[in-house]
Design a protein around this motif. Structure first.
Motif, PDB file in Angstrom:
ATOM      1  N   ALA A  65     -63.411   5.301  24.885  1.00  0.00           N
ATOM      2  CA  ALA A  65     -64.041   3.746  23.907  1.00  0.00           C
ATOM      3  C   ALA A  65     -65.551   4.004  24.619  1.00  0.00           C
ATOM      4  O   ALA A  65     -66.427   3.531  24.070  1.00  0.00           O
ATOM      5  N   ALA A  66     -65.706   4.733  25.857  1.00  0.00           N
ATOM      6  CA  ALA A  66     -67.255   4.497  26.217  1.00  0.00           C
ATOM      7  C   ALA A  66     -68.475   5.476  25.281  1.00  0.00           C
ATOM      8  O   ALA A  66     -69.414   4.654  25.275  1.00  0.00           O
ATOM      9  N   ALA A  67     -68.597   6.404  24.606  1.00  0.00           N
ATOM     10  CA  ALA A  67     -68.163   7.704  24.185  1.00  0.00           C
ATOM     11  C   ALA A  67     -68.650   7.477  22.901  1.00  0.00           C
ATOM     12  O   ALA A  67     -69.434   6.728  21.926  1.00  0.00           O
ATOM     13  N   SER A  96     -72.122   5.795  20.640  1.00  0.00           N
ATOM     14  CA  SER A  96     -72.425   6.737  19.691  1.00  0.00           C
ATOM     15  C   SER A  96     -72.019   4.885  18.208  1.00  0.00           C
ATOM     16  O   SER A  96     -73.535   5.218  17.258  1.00  0.00           O
ATOM     17  N   TRP A  97     -71.736   3.887  17.995  1.00  0.00           N
ATOM     18  CA  TRP A  97     -71.735   2.748  17.494  1.00  0.00           C
ATOM     19  C   TRP A  97     -72.898   2.972  17.814  1.00  0.00           C
ATOM     20  O   TRP A  97     -73.690   2.153  17.158  1.00  0.00           O
ATOM     21  N   ASN A  98     -73.707   2.012  18.937  1.00  0.00           N
ATOM     22  CA  ASN A  98     -75.055   1.305  19.136  1.00  0.00           C
ATOM     23  C   ASN A  98     -76.105   2.159  18.273  1.00  0.00           C
ATOM     24  O   ASN A  98     -77.243   1.688  17.938  1.00  0.00           O
ATOM     25  N   ALA A  99     -75.418   3.225  19.323  1.00  0.00           N
ATOM     26  CA  ALA A  99     -77.254   4.583  19.186  1.00  0.00           C
ATOM     27  C   ALA A  99     -76.874   4.441  17.186  1.00  0.00           C
ATOM     28  O   ALA A  99     -77.963   4.563  16.270  1.00  0.00           O
ATOM     29  N   MET A 100     -76.268   4.510  16.201  1.00  0.00           N
ATOM     30  CA  MET A 100     -75.762   4.772  15.016  1.00  0.00           C
ATOM     31  C   MET A 100     -76.486   3.227  14.235  1.00  0.00           C
ATOM     32  O   MET A 100     -77.723   3.568  13.287  1.00  0.00           O
TER      33      MET A 100
END
Length: 128
Positions: A12-14, A18-22
């Motif tokens: 979940a953290a990964a 990833s969502w935030n980075a994208m």
């Protein structure tokens, strides 16, 4: 903590990172959030064979939840256009639990207990 729970939290953290980075990297925030939402929906479809189909009385709640979530994402996209992710995201994440508690009070007459209220009030400023 069991290994399965640890791996689920780590996954979940990964996914969250990833969502935030994208969203932060892409210039078209609406497209980024749309692609991510469609990806999440396709992953959720994998669970369909393993869960019971919702009963008719649940569908109004599902539709209301969908509408609120769409509104949340549209507001989040607008906030990302107006400010940096590092400023807007903590505000959005800190505001959502507060709005859920207020909605619970007025929509379903569920008043948080004294302990939950004090914890929520004391932790909310720490998020911002």
């Amino acid at each position: 903590m069991s290994l399965a729970v640890f791996l689920a939290v780590l996954a979940a953290a990964a996914m969250h990172a990833s969502w935030n980075a994208m969203v932060k990297v892409h210039l078209d925030r609406f497209l980024s959030v749309t692609v991510l939402t469609l990806g999440m929906a396709s992953m959720a479809l994998l669970a369909v064979p393993f869960v019971e189909f919702p009963k008719a009385e649940v569908w109004p709640w599902i539709l209301a939840s969908t509408m609120f979530h769409m509104g949340y994402k549209l507001c989040l996209i607008g906030a990302y256009k107006a400010g940096d992710l590092a400023q807007t995201y903590p505000l959005a994440r800190g505001t959502a639990p507060l709005l859920a508690a207020i909605g619970g009070i007025f929509v379903v007459s569920e008043v948080p207990g004294r302990c939950r209220s004090s914890v929520s009030c004391s932790c909310a400023p720490a998020r911002w």
